[in-house]
Design an enzyme around this catalytic site. Structure first.
Site, PDB file in Angstrom:
ATOM      1  N   LEU A 265       0.817  -1.211   0.000  1.00 53.38           N
ATOM      2  CA  LEU A 265       0.000   0.000   0.000  1.00 53.38           C
ATOM      3  C   LEU A 265       0.858   1.271   0.000  1.00 53.38           C
ATOM      4  O   LEU A 265       1.710   1.450   0.856  1.00 53.38           O
ATOM      5  CB  LEU A 265      -0.918  -0.015   1.237  1.00 53.38           C
ATOM      6  CG  LEU A 265      -1.950   1.105   1.301  1.00 53.38           C
ATOM      7  CD1 LEU A 265      -2.986   0.952   0.197  1.00 53.38           C
ATOM      8  CD2 LEU A 265      -2.611   1.117   2.673  1.00 53.38           C
ATOM      9  N   ASP A 266       0.613   2.139  -0.953  1.00 60.57           N
ATOM     10  CA  ASP A 266       1.289   3.441  -1.046  1.00 60.57           C
ATOM     11  C   ASP A 266       2.798   3.320  -1.261  1.00 60.57           C
ATOM     12  O   ASP A 266       3.548   4.266  -1.015  1.00 60.57           O
ATOM     13  CB  ASP A 266       1.020   4.310   0.203  1.00 60.57           C
ATOM     14  CG  ASP A 266      -0.465   4.564   0.410  1.00 60.57           C
ATOM     15  OD1 ASP A 266      -1.210   4.534  -0.580  1.00 60.57           O
ATOM     16  OD2 ASP A 266      -0.867   4.810   1.560  1.00 60.57           O
ATOM     17  N   GLN A 267       3.261   2.150  -1.710  1.00 58.66           N
ATOM     18  CA  GLN A 267       4.701   1.949  -1.894  1.00 58.66           C
ATOM     19  C   GLN A 267       5.080   1.790  -3.361  1.00 58.66           C
ATOM     20  O   GLN A 267       6.248   1.562  -3.671  1.00 58.66           O
ATOM     21  CB  GLN A 267       5.160   0.698  -1.128  1.00 58.66           C
ATOM     22  CG  GLN A 267       4.915   0.742   0.366  1.00 58.66           C
ATOM     23  CD  GLN A 267       5.742   1.791   1.060  1.00 58.66           C
ATOM     24  OE1 GLN A 267       6.867   2.049   0.674  1.00 58.66           O
ATOM     25  NE2 GLN A 267       5.172   2.431   2.056  1.00 58.66           N
TER      26      GLN A 267
END
Lengths: 284, 284, 284, 284
Positions: free
Chosen positions: B227-229
């Protein structure tokens, strides 16, 4: 700019009549208000910064505090009074990188920073010639793990002896101990070479490179015991791309660092920063 | 802009003669090179994007890949071929906030985005009138914890049936499962409403407010299972101050979000983004 | 960065095969291409900058020009060849303001500018101590209306004797004559303290103040005989508001001036600027 | 934000006691001051904007002006009173380009603009469907050289009938006559697609392209009889380079135009702009 003025900072719970009472106090004694800023936060706190011309002010500087105190008590204010003419005494702590040091000295000499650089402290000899060229006393305190506590004591003693009001960490590569920080509460400004809270800690440009960000940043903040967590004063960013390797980021970052540190120091010296909790209110 | 052109992306270990061999291949068949960008990283990898006019190119579009393949094999390239005239088929996933959706539709209609919005999927009915006004098919798939897996299957089926090349999450407030992401590798672009990696996860404006930052940001990135990476395509920031409460940040953030998402989508649609590992190379 | 490389700049009418022929030439002699940028303008002109590693290049530096010449003739190119390892010899012309001078010297010493500051010329004595501190020869040529022609002759002679490649006007408050400019075509970079073409001529900050603009700017450009009309290399702006009086604009402008001048000089020194007509192509 | 508040704007010659007398007036009648900004210019003029909560204010809205008048007379103020709850009635004038129109409508619907769009006027039919979709009355007044005077009369009559407070020129490609402008003094906001005062007049992107600037800009300003010379409210710029042809500048400019116009309109609607002479004071 060069008017002799008083600056009053205050915070208290919001109530009606605070602004009127303070401006009445100033006017009653023939002070001309130059700036008057307020801020309300959602928890019901009231913050104010008011600056007035002292030219015709009927109360002498030394007695303004006691004259104002009854109002402060009435509204249960947290407050402080500053004077535009009083130059802060600054100390700069630096290691080997000299770009922030040069910037601070040059801004100071250009009259853009309202303070006096009393001394430079370093854990290395590298920057001594700069200090000498600009005629600023330079103290070298090499630091090792074993001597750190002792060295900090000497530094604190020196800073106190010279009545330093503001300590600026201009890429100083040592982590200050809690005792050092406590000795100068809200009086130490650091430059962190990232857009906090991204890339806390060591080697932020390496971290930024490996995450592949498209912007790098810098943050000037007051130093508190939580590393890189203190109240932020100023931040800025610059564009980078895939062509920039770590050393390009370091180079692009230098401009950011010196500009953001210089801006943070300037806002502090111009008495425009009020710290509340872990945040700043910058009346700019 | 409107020339019919081919765009070749490739990465391989750096060796002499790659650029010459590729440009020779193009020229030999009467292609006129329009752009030719390279990048070398420090690990010894070579990256290239070359675009050439197909007007007089002697090899028909369908046969370019097989004609080029021997060179690719020789240099052990990871490569792909795109055509400027082939419009990507896009699907937009949205929840209730409509600012990013409007921006994508308007940019598309203005001809600034080289793609076709085939359909809009939402877990709510709110945006249906927008879809109807602009004559874009709208599918509402309400999602609950229990139905999520089943709903995603239907969505994937729909996206496949419509031969979607690019899925844009325009403030879509559902976290996609690993299976969904695997079904569209490097084909899902998300907007995260912070300057990543600061403020990962939920409620980034609340996090930014409570940290007292002086800039807020937005990040468009490819979606990966972390997530969000995922690889960052575009980022931007805007100035905020102590007067901005959380809802002001949300409002200021809207412009950032729509601009940064639109920019990320545009770079993708113009075939300017090469993903390598967890980073992007944006040939811009 | 520190690789020994050759940089070829060229412009000619666009035709097929230029890129292929040039890259073939480089590869044939075992040169490894590091960067290869092209640009086409709408009038049908082709521009190119190609840089290659000379480590294994089979042609010695001195003979590259004659080896390449046949290709240049074939395509009727306007071209030039530069070498990354050859440090430009710079002269800085300055009057009394020292902020741009300091910036150039410090960038130079930090290794960010690929050149050597051979000398400083001024019409005043004020900056001599700076030159002395940094061990740079300083020449003072006071200028009056009557002596200007004669003084310029001496300056030109000095610059020629020292084989200066680049003259930087770092807030030099004299207008150079046509003869001076002709003596160093496309080799004089100036900083103008406005966002050109707004506020051409004298006192741009006063002009900006009286127009009430919300942004001020700075522009670095090559000097031509038309005052403030030369090809622009770099520009930037900063926000101002009604609280800023003329002296605040001057102060805010200093950062702009030094950054924009430094950036223009850097792009020139890194051989990234191609001048065509009255515009620059910056291969960045 | 949604508090019912009064906003007082004033300008007069600077004298002691103005702030105190005004804040005393407000406090005496139980008003809670929300914001209080001052500005002094160097000619000795004093400017102020003060906003207070009307919740407990003892004077009814309609009688505040007459209650305050004696103070205004005493200090010979130029002043006006606004109310946060009173929504300005807006008219948008547009030609064929719809990006600014969409932006204004969407900001309005998102609640970011404190006004009501009462009607849209155009000299073309192109934008009628947009008006219809958003349920905003649309009036088409085709304009020719011969009919211009007559058409403007009809437009003025319509704007008056609808009690329009603010006329926004959202890329309206007709120059308004002096009579039109006089009918709505300081009530017409225009977007000029350049960084004024650079590139005044027609085709600013063509001018910018031919000058080879590295930044393009946009300016929102009040319309006065001198074309493109009115008081500037907001400005912004975006980076461009040699790869951008005129149509790229037009495209990049669209984002600038819509953002800068929207920002100017917003500042006006939030009662944050004071016009003095040919400049604005933006209390932001």
């Amino acid at each position: 700019m060069k008017k002799q003025s008083a600056i009053l900072f205050l915070s208290c719970e919001d109530r009606k009549g605070i602004v009127a009472e303070i401006t009445h106090f100033i006017t009653m004694y023939e002070g001309n208000i130059l700036n008057c800023d307020q801020h309300y936060d959602e928890s019901g706190m009231f913050f104010m910064r008011v600056e007035w011309d002292l030219t015709d002010f009927a109360i002498p500087q030394k007695k303004i505090e006691s004259a104002f105190e009854p109002i402060a008590i009435k509204f249960e204010m947290d407050w402080r009074l500053e004077f535009s003419t009083r130059q802060a005494k600054m100390a700069i702590l630096v290691s080997k990188y000299d770009h922030c040091l040069y910037e601070l000295i040059l801004k100071n000499r250009a009259g853009e920073h309202n303070g006096e650089i009393k001394l430079i402290i370093s854990n290395h000899e590298d920057c001594r010639p700069i200090a000498e060229y600009f005629n600023i006393p330079f103290y070298c305190f090499p630091v090792t793990k074993d001597t750190k506590t002792e060295v900090e004591k000497q530094e604190i003693a020196l800073l106190r002896k010279e009545k330093i009001d503001l300590v600026v960490l201009a890429r100083y590569m040592q982590i200050l101990s809690g005792s050092f920080i406590e000795a100068f509460p809200r009086k130490i400004i650091n430059i962190h070479h990232s857009f906090l809270p991204a890339f806390v800690g060591a080697k932020p440009y390496h971290q930024a490179f490996s995450r592949g960000v498209k912007l790098i940043g810098a943050t000037s903040h007051y130093v508190t015991e939580d590393l890189d967590q203190g109240p932020i004063i100023a931040q800025d960013v610059a564009r980078v791309n895939h062509r920039d390797n770590v050393s390009d980021l370091v180079e692009k970052g230098r401009n950011l660092e010196k500009n953001v540190l210089s801006r943070g120091v300037r806002l502090h010296l111009e008495h425009k920063v009020l710290v509340f909790g872990n945040k700043t209110i910058v009346f700019d």
